[in-house]
Every structure is written in structure tokens, then in C-alpha cells.
Design an enzyme around this catalytic site. Structure first.
Site, PDB file in Angstrom:
ATOM      1  N   GLU A   1      -9.536  42.205  36.879  1.00 35.08           N
ATOM      2  CA  GLU A   1      -8.177  42.548  36.463  1.00 35.08           C
ATOM      3  C   GLU A   1      -8.077  43.967  35.893  1.00 35.08           C
ATOM      4  O   GLU A   1      -7.655  44.169  34.766  1.00 35.08           O
ATOM      5  CB  GLU A   1      -7.669  41.502  35.464  1.00 35.08           C
ATOM      6  CG  GLU A   1      -7.457  40.167  36.145  1.00 35.08           C
ATOM      7  CD  GLU A   1      -7.026  39.055  35.212  1.00 35.08           C
ATOM      8  OE1 GLU A   1      -6.122  38.288  35.595  1.00 35.08           O
ATOM      9  OE2 GLU A   1      -7.592  38.939  34.115  1.00 35.08           O
TER      10      GLU A   1
ATOM     11  N   GLU B   1     -10.230  32.698  40.648  1.00 34.76           N
ATOM     12  CA  GLU B   1      -9.772  31.862  39.537  1.00 34.76           C
ATOM     13  C   GLU B   1      -8.704  30.929  40.077  1.00 34.76           C
ATOM     14  O   GLU B   1      -7.766  31.363  40.736  1.00 34.76           O
ATOM     15  CB  GLU B   1      -9.194  32.708  38.387  1.00 34.76           C
ATOM     16  CG  GLU B   1     -10.220  33.562  37.669  1.00 34.76           C
ATOM     17  CD  GLU B   1      -9.619  34.399  36.543  1.00 34.76           C
ATOM     18  OE1 GLU B   1      -8.512  34.038  36.058  1.00 34.76           O
ATOM     19  OE2 GLU B   1     -10.240  35.401  36.146  1.00 34.76           O
TER      20      GLU B   1
END
Length: 1012
Positions: free
Chosen positions: A460, A527
């Protein structure tokens, strides 16, 4: 060698390693063959863990600037344990934030600036005397993990400086050592330039949190080993090359000999090293090598023997290795020629008492738990782990995505919106060196571990040239592995950064759309299934894709373990705390509790579903036999015994075993040997099959179940025996009492409900039954704003008006019908009919009439209280762990026992928990066996027996806020909505697991008395 440290380095993006030694492999080395073969504690290593003198300063201006000097007296300081976090040892406070930077709202800064008003400094001092075997030799110090930046002095002299919290920092101490006692001083800063690169979703700690040790080396030392076991395209011929870097660089060993041993300790190959192009190399050939995989983690051991110029053995290096080939073939990731499916989790290093300073015992528990629950892969979210973790993954067999220490979430995503105007590292060349250093440090340390299949460029951090160059470095330095990076999803200009399409929390339909559109890359969910609180509903929708789409190659659940910390409440009682509980602001509160394992390392009930859906062996029984589908890549079922049993109404009638050998990627059919006429009664039967270990393994004992499958069928019709006898009805002005032998059932016209169920003088009703439409909101419910969208059902559960009472009497039955209206809509009504029979049983029928334009209903149920002494449960239902309509594939029908208190699951924030689906019957009794039985009539029920009402749970933010237990709360539901879990910030429960309020609904159950 730089000798003038500067505090300005903390904000200088170009300074992140001063006098730090080059990164190298994490191999062990010994001076004798005997030591190497024992592979115990290294004699050339001296541990500095334990008690250090310590003082804490809120910011740099307050620190004791000259504490490193030899004449500075630190004896009056406090103490701290190393390894350990400063904030968990009585200094400062921990802070939990997710995406935002921890100084948000306190400081208006941009990278590489850091706060000056609050930047905690830990000043550490350790006095040590060199062990005898290190005297007159070079001595180095290794810090395995320090957060986030630190300076080192020895005996008043500056040694070095380093950033990067999660890879080792090593320095040469030799020039600064003195005879006798030495003073080691370390100054640790919580915030530095590196803090901008460490914005992971975790607790913000600081300090020396991994081990520290001194080490020395032989006169000729291999300081770096790079082993490259490779396979040819047939996987039958192996080659092994080991590149060695020596210290000193101009060392001239007389010879270097490498000998390879198999797992049984037999020598496979021996070869002398060669000095080629300025470096030493060893090359070996192995015919028919046994291959490494998570299913069969076969490890060889290479011994490298180093001889000095006179032919004396000076060093022995034992290096474990595995032969395996991981590659992309026709847009599919393959291991040893077979398509791989990652059945994975993301894993933080975490312990509820020590934070990220975890022990080997923690790691052993974790690795065994993964294997026991069919989890074959881990993403090291979002930083390199301790070296021991990779050793365990090599040995036990777990695939690893090794992720570098990089996350800059708060620099480009604000409250969920992508806004990369000041994103780092992006395309900023000044950030490339510090980022690349982190990549190099990870690769150089971890490169020899066969368990690592994929390097990850971090997490991220958006996208750009800097991260693209990291990917290029990975591919050049190590062509044997692939490269992962999810962030290109946000900027497709840098798509080549990642070898696979990787997304977070995409819905199953979105994944199918990608896979159906002739994609260029295979797909993984790096994820998915955000397991926050009571979650993981609908996971089957993802695992169903594994066999449907070859380019879907699995995913990694977020995440493995809750990040909650022990704290004491105002009365001195321990509880598990989350963000904000330490007065930390800003904070993201309970968003740190996403684990399928609780922070105290107890299994969450969610693990039941994970274990089932991640099974490699699928068992599909029917009335006469079982089909075994072996989805393993390399393992047959020969190591397991297949056990099967037949049960009637939950009671086991017969059990047996059979040998069911099915080769990988195939299936087989096996017939049962059931006795004739064993199933002669009318009723419900179930056949359960399970695969259990034949022998002990590293990760579980003989008899451990790794897979199960169940088949349920009905023979004949299910009949409910009619009760005969006489009933007496007492018509009072307010109450209607129905009396039989040793029981009284009383209804109140004033209350509008059943108010007494008295069996032989024992009153079972502590609070009258009422319609219930609300459950205590789960974390996912909150994320979906269910309390806002569906809050009217909360009001409906708290307030109703009885508008009609109907009484019908016959010889063997008395019926009382109560009709309720609600303020939420004039057309909504519930009619609950109680039918009382001469044996004291009460049949309850609840019928809902719906209306249009109403939001989804959380639950349709009848709820009442009984005295808390009735707390013993025996279920014939799906279990043993809690389950819900979208999370019950891993539950099995059977008879289970627990206590009411057990149904308050350990979710850190109180919420709905403890439900069971498929309830045929359940006994609720006191400790001497008195109580009631609740059983279904036509369709199985959903039931919950809790110490607390939904409203008590709703109003508590922590377990300790719940009241003392006075009642058992019985909730019998026709239906409860699923718990969801695609994400926890807006993803709805899948439609088929919702309750639509415009539909009519009806369910019924029977209450029977139980006598001891």
C-alpha cells in the site's frame, strides 16, 4: 569511518546507514564439524539480551545527550528488557493507527520532516565483558530489529547509525573495545525519515525489539552464502551452486569443500570449491533429487568446510536447502510443474504482552497452528520477519511471500480516497536509495530459504518508478522467484512491477470478471476475507473459484492474529485492549482485531471455517461410500486413515476405518462396510468421514483430523408424539393459567406474553418471550452502517404493542395467540402462538407479516431470559464452534456440549457471537440436570444462549463493561442474517444470506421440560 553523528540524519532521506556492515545471508557457522552437526547455539556468538539500563525522553531536546560517554553515570536509571518495546515496559504509551500517520492532527508536516515536539527517545546502556573466545579477534554487533532509527556508541566512541526497523543492522566494534568492562550505548528514536516508510496497519512502538548479540568470526570467514538449488525441466536433475563471499576479502583458503547430505544424513555429493572471477563458488550435481514443497518439505543439508592456508579446518557452515522450481508457465504460477493455490494468511508478528517482540515459542505455536488448519502460505505483512520464522517455514512446509519493510499508506490514501499528490516514494529519485536499501537487506538475508517463493515490494505505497526499480532489482538478483506488488492496481502505468494481478478485498464477482476477460496475469487476493470480529462469512465464494478458474491461485486472509494488548482496568483486572484504550490519539480503535487467532493465541471460532475450506482433501460421502478428491499437488492420502461413522439423531451407531489411498490431483471411490439393518428406525441419520494422521508429525499427533465430510439423510417421516392428559385453565382478570401435572404455564394479558413456565416448582421464565429483530452489531455490521440503515429494527425489538389476544381450548391443547404491532410500519406484525400440551410441553409458532420499503432485518427470533443457574448446554446442531448461514460449511452436525458463558466469543469488542445453525434440539439445564429442551418442529433452527442480551452487548465497547451475569438469554431464531466479511468498511452481506423484510416468515419450536 564517520565519527561525527548528527541528529539531522533523522530527517535526511539520504542518510539511513552509517558504518553499517553490508547485508548478508542469515547462515550459521562453527569452528568444528562436531559443533556444526549439533547445530546448537553458536559458540562464536554472545547474547546481549536481557536487562539494560534505560531512560526515556519525550523528545530529543530532553534526552541525556552525553550519556554515551564513559564517565556518565547511568546507575540511577531505570531498567528495560531487550528485546522488547519501550511502550510496553512502562515508558510512554503504545498507539494504534491504520492508514493515517501517527502524528496526524498534531503536526502539519510533509516527508521527510518529523515531529519535533513528540519524538520519544530511548537511551540504552549495556555493560559487558568479552567472553574469552572473542578476545583478540574481530568483534561485531548485530541488532536484529530496532524501531525506527538508532545511534550506537562503544566506550564513548561513535560506532554507527541505522534505519529500517525490520532487518538486521550490524557494526564492527573491534576498534572500540577495551579490556575488561565495555560500555555499549544505544540511542533509539521512534520517529525518523524511516517512519514515513513504515506506516503499516499496526501498533506504533519503538525500541530494541529483536535480539542483540556480539559475534566473532574465524580467521577466514564466509560472511555470505548464496545457494541456488535448481532443477531441469523434467524435475529429475538438480544442480546446486553456492557463491561465497569471504572475510577478509583477500583471504586465501587452501581449499573449500562442500558436501551435500540428504534428510537421512547420507552423503549425496562432494565437491571442492573453485575461485572464479574473483569469488569462490561450489557446484554440485544431484540426480533424482527429492523436491521441496509445503506438502513434503524435504530439506538437504550442505556442509561447507573452509581450510586456511596451512590446510587447517577453520570454519564449517551447515546450510539447509530445498530443491524446487517456481515459475510462471502459460500465465499460471507453478511449483515443480504443478499449478499452485495459495491457501494463505497475512501474519503480523504479535504477542498480546510483548507486541512484535515475539519468542521462538510463539513462532512454533503459530507454525503448528497453520499446518493443523490447512493453511499453506503466509505473507509476512508488511515487513521481513525474524529469521527463525523462515527456518520454520522451510522445515514445516509453508509457502512465503516475503515482504519488504515499506508502507506509505497515509501519503496517498486519505479516508479511503486515492489522493497521491504527495505520495512517497512515487517517482522521487531522492527516495530510491533508502527504499532500495530495504529491498537489498531483505533479499541478502533471506535468499537461501526455499519456503520463500515470492518477493513483495511492500504494501500500500501506491506506485511509481522507485517501486518499479525495486521489482527490477528483485528479478535481476534472484530470477528463481516471482515478484508481487498490489499497488499497481491504483496506477496501471507501472503494471510490470508485479508478476501477478494482486488485489485487496475484491468481491468474488469482480474477481470472476477479471478472470473471464482473458487476463495477462494470474490472480491472487493478497488480502481478502477481512476477519475483523465476528466475520469470515461468504469465504466459500472465494475458495469456489480455485477449481473454476486455473488463473485464480488463491489468497491470503487478513489476518492471522488479533493485535490486542493486555491492559488493566481501573479495578486491576486484565483485559485485551485495542486502539484508543491507552489514551492514544489519533487512533483507529478496534480495527487492529482482525485475526482468526485471538491475541492470547487461542483459536477463534472463525478458524473452523478456514480449516474446512482450505482442505486439500475433499471427502464427499453418501449412504454407501465416500468419494475422495485429492487436490494436493504432490501428496497421496497414504499417510492418513479414513474413519467413517454412522449416527442416528446424533448418537453414534457404528464406526470403522478403511485405507483410502488416492494419488495427488485425482479422486477415488471407497465403499463402506456397514452392518446390515443397522439403520432401521425412522429419523435422521448422518454419515461422517474424516482423514486422520496415521503417525505423529512435526505439527500434530497421530489421530489428528485434517479433513472431514458429512452426509445427512432422513429415513421415514419425523413424527412428534401427541401428548394426552387433562389440562385445567384458570381464567383470571389479568392472567390465564394453564395447569397440568406438576407444571403451570401462565400468560399475562397485561404483559401480552408468556410470563411463567413452572415445572415442579422451578420457574424457567425470568423475562417473558418477545419478538426480536436485532442482534448486537458485529464489526462488519458497523462497517456497513447497519445500525444506521436498519436501526428501526432495534427500536422494534425494544418496543411493541400487543393488539390482539386469542384463546382456543380443547381437551388436549390450549392455544394462546398474541399479535404485536410496531411503530416502524403500520403493516408489520408478528403473531406468536403458544400451544400448551398435557405433558407440559409448549409449542411456539412465530409468524411475521412484512411490508415494503423496509431495510434488511438482522434476525427474526423469539428471545427470553431464564435464571443464570441454567447454564449447561447440550446441542444437536451444527458445531462445535459458533456458525452462521454464510459461515457454516466447516461446521458438522453432531451432539456438542458447552456452557452458556462459552458462547460469548473472545472478540475484543462485544458483539453478536455464539450462534448455531442447523439446531435440531438443545438442552438447557442446571448443574443437576433440570431445565428445558428446545427442539425444532419442521425446519432446523438457529439458536443462541448467551449471558447477555443483544442490547447489553450493543452498549459495551469492552468485555469488562458488560454487567454481572444474572440470566441466561435464550434466542431462538427462524433465521439470522450472515456475518459477511468481504471487508469491514462497507461490504454488505451477500444477498442470499440477508433477511428481506418484505417477505412473510414463520418458524416454530417446542419447549419440553427436563427432569434430573
Amino acid at each position: 569511518m564517520t565519527t561525527s553523528p548528527s541528529i539531522n540524519w533523522l530527517t535526511d532521506v539520504s542518510v539511513f546507514a552509517v558504518n553499517r556492515l553490508p547485508a548478508h545471508s542469515d547462515h550459521f557457522y562453527y569452528e568444528t564439524i562436531e559443533e556444526a552437526k549439533c547445530a546448537g547455539q553458536m559458540a562464536l556468538r554472545h547474547n546481549l539480551n536481557g536487562n539494560w539500563k534505560f531512560t526515556y525522553s519525550v523528545n530529543p531536546d530532553n534526552r541525556p545527550k552525553q550519556f554515551f560517554q564513559t564517565d556518565f553515570n547511568c546507575s540511577g536509571w531505570g531498567d528495560i528488557n531487550v528485546p522488547g518495546h519501550i511502550q510496553l515496559q512502562g515508558y510512554g504509551k503504545p498507539q494504534y493507527v491504520n492508514t493515517m500517520y501517527p502524528w496526524d492532527g498534531h503536526n502539519e508536516i510533509r516527508p521527510p520532516e518529523i515531529p519535533t515536539n513528540y519524538n520519544p527517545v530511548g537511551s540504552y546502556v549495556k555493560m559487558f565483558t568479552l567472553p574469552e573466545n572473542m578476545e583478540n579477534r574481530p568483534v561485531y554487533i548485530s541488532f536484529q530489529g530496532v524501531e525506527s532509527a538508532f545511534y550506537v556508541w562503544l566506550n564513548g566512541e561513535f560506532v554507527g547509525y541505522s534505519e529500517d526497523s525490520f532487518t538486521p543492522a550490524e557494526f564492527d566494534l573491534t576498534p572500540f573495545l577495551t579490556e575488561g568492562e565495555n560500555k555499549l550505548a544505544v540511542e533509539v528514536y521512534q520517529r525518523s525519515t524511516g517512519s514515513w516508510l513504515e506506516d503499516q496497519d499496526f501498533w506504533r512502538f519503538s525500541g530494541i525489539f529483536r535480539e542483540v548479540y556480539l559475534y566473532t568470526v574465524p580467521e577466514i570467514h564466509v560472511y555470505d552464502v548464496a545457494v541456488r538449488p535448481e532443477l531441469d525441466s523434467t524435475f529429475t536433475k538438480g544442480t546446486l551452486q553456492a557463491d561465497l563471499k569471504l572475510l577478509p576479502a583477500d583471504a586465501s583458503p587452501s581449499k573449500i569443500v562442500a558436501e551435500l547430505f540428504n534428510a537421512d544424513g547420507q552423503s549425496v555429493a562432494t565437491q571442492n570449491g573453485e575461485f572464479v572471477d574473483g569469488k569462490w563458488q561450489v557446484a554440485l550435481a544431484v540426480d533424482g533429487p527429492k523436491l521441496w514443497s509445503a506438502e513434503n518439505p524435504y530439506l538437504y543439508k550442505l556442509y561447507i568446510h573452509v581450510y586456511d592456508e596451512l590446510g587447517k579446518l577453520v570454519e564449517v557452515i551447515p546450510q539447509k536447502l530445498g530443491f524446487r522450481r517456481f515459475e510462471m508457465v502459460d500465465k499460471i504460477m507453478k511449483l515443480n510443474g504443478e499449478r499452485i493455490v495459495f491457501k494463505g494468511v497475512n501474519r503480523h508478528e504479535f504477542n498480546a504482552r510483548t507486541g512484535r517482540a515475539i519468542t521462538k515459542e510463539d513462532m512454533l505455536w503459530d507454525i503448528k497452528t497453520l499446518k493443523q488448519n490447512n493453511i499453506n502460505a503466509v505473507r509476512t505483512s508488511h515487513y521481513p520477519n525474524q529469521s527463525y520464522w523462515y527456518e520454520l517455514c522451510d522445515e514445516y512446509g509453508v509457502y512465503v511471500i516475503d515482504e519488504m519493510n515499506l508502507e506509505t499508506h497515509g501519503s496517498w490514501q486519505k479516508m479511503g480516497a486515492c489522493e497521491p499528490s504527495w505520495n512517497i516514494p512515487g517517482n522521487k529519485p531522492e527516495w530510491e536509495e533508502i527504499v532500495m536499501d530495504r529491498a537489498i537487506s531483505m533479499v541478502e538475508r533471506d535468499k537461501n530459504h526455499p519456503s520463500i517463493l515470492i518477493w513483495s515490494c511492500g504494501n500500500e505505497s501506491y506506485a511509481g518508478e522507485v517501486i518499479l526499480n525495486v521489482s527490477k532489482y528483485f528479478k535481476k538478483a534472484d530470477p528463481s522467484r516471482l515478484v508481487h506488488y498490489e499497488g499497481v492496481y491504483w496506477n496501471r502505468d507501472y503494471n510490470e512491477t508485479s508478476d501477478m494481478e494482486s488485489r485487496m478485498y475484491a468481491k468474488p464477482a469482480d474477481i470472476e470478471q477479471y478472470l473471464s476477460d482473458n487476463p495477462d496475469k494470474p490472480y491472487i487476493s493478497c488480502e481478502y476475507m477481512h476477519a475483523m470480529g465476528n466475520s469470515l462469512g461468504g469465504m466459500y465464494k472465494y475458495t469456489d473459484l480455485e477449481q473454476k478458474y486455473p488463473m485464480y491461485q488463491g489468497g491470503f486472509i487478513w489476518d492471522y492474529i488479533d493485535q490486542s494488548l493486555y491492559k488493566k482496568d481501573r479495578y486491576g483486572n486484565e483485559f485485551l485492549a485495542y486502539g484508543g484504550d491507552f489514551g492514544d490519539r489519533p487512533t483507529d480503535y478496534g480495527f487492529c482485531t482482525n485475526g482468526i487467532v485471538y491475541a492470547n493465541r487461542e483459536l477463534s471460532p472463525k478458524m473452523q471455517e478456514v480449516k474446512f475450506l482450505y482442505q486439500n482433501f475433499k471427502l464427499i460421502p453418501d449412504r454407501t461410500g465416500v468419494t475422495v478428491k485429492n487436490e494436493s499437488l504432490f501428496s497421496s492420502t497414504a499417510d492418513y486413515v479414513l474413519e467413517y461413522s454412522l449416527s442416528f439423531e446424533g448418537q453414534e451407531l457404528y464406526k470403522n476405518t478403511l485405507q483410502a489411498v488416492v494419488e495427488p490431483q485425482s479422486e477415488g471411490r471407497f465403499e463402506f462396510d456397514l452392518p446390515a439393518n443397522i439403520a432401521g428406525k425412522s429419523g435422521e441419520y448422518s454419515i461422517q468421514t474424516s482423514l486422520k494422521l496415521k503417525e505423529d508429525t512435526l505439527w500434530a499427533a497421530e489421530g489428528y483430523e485434517i479433513a472431514f465430510g458429512q452426509y445427512i439423510y432422513q429415513d421415514g417421516s419425523r413424527e412428534i408424539a401427541a401428548a394426552s392428559g387433562e389440562l385445567r385453565v384458570a381464567h383470571g382478570d389479568v392472567n390465564i393459567g394453564v395447569h397440568g401435572r406438576d407444571f403451570t404455564v401462565m400468560f399475562s394479558k397485561q404483559v401480552g406474553s408468556l410470563v411463567s413456565l413452572n415445572y415442579a416448582g422451578n420457574e424457567m421464565i425470568a423475562l417473558p418471550p418477545a419478538p426480536q429483530f436485532w442482534r448486537a452489531t458485529t464489526d462488519n455490521d458497523r462497517g456497513y452502517a447497519q445500525n444506521y440503515d436498519s436501526g428501526l429494527w432495534l427500536a422494534a425489538s425494544l418496543a411493541r404493542k400487543c393488539v390482539d389476544i386469542q384463546l382456543e381450548e380443547s381437551k388436549n391443547q390450549v392455544d394462546l395467540a398474541f399479535t404485536y404491532k410496531f411503530t416502524i410500519h403500520q403493516d408489520v406484525s408478528v403473531t406468536t402462538v403458544y400451544s400448551v400440551y398435557p405433558n407440559g410441553s409448549v409449542r411456539v409458532n412465530s409468524k411475521y407479516k412484512g411490508a415494503h420499503n423496509l431495510p434488511q432485518m438482522p434476525i427474526f427470533a423469539v428471545s427470553f431470559k431464564v435464571p443464570a443457574d441454567y447454564d449447561q448446554l447440550e446441542w444437536y446442531a451444527k458445531g462445535p464452534e459458533e456458525n452462521y448461514s454464510d459461515r457454516n460449511m466447516g461446521a458438522r452436525l453432531g451432539i456438542f456440549k458447552n456452557q452458556v458463558k462459552d458462547n460469548l466469543s473472545g472478540y475484543v469488542m462485544p458483539q453478536e457471537s455464539g450462534n448455531r445453525t442447523g439446531v435440531r434440539r438443545v438442552n438447557l439445564t442446571n448443574k443437576i440436570g433440570q431445565g428445558i429442551n428446545i427442539s425444532s418442529v419442521n425446519e432446523p433452527l438457529e439458536c443462541n444462549f448467551s449471558p447477555y442480551t443483544a442490547f447489553e452487548l450493543e452498549n459495551a465497547q469492552h468485555i469488562y463493561e458488560l454487567p454481572n451475569v444474572h440470566y441466561t438469554v435464550v434466542t431462538v431464531a427462524g433465521r439470522q442474517m450472515g456475518v459477511g466479511g468481504d471487508d469491514s468498511w462497507g461490504a454488505p452481506v451477500h444477498n442470499e444470506h440477508l433477511i428481506h423484510a418484505d417477505k412473510e416468515m414463520e418458524f416454530e419450536f417446542i419447549i419440553n421440560r427436563i427432569e434430573s
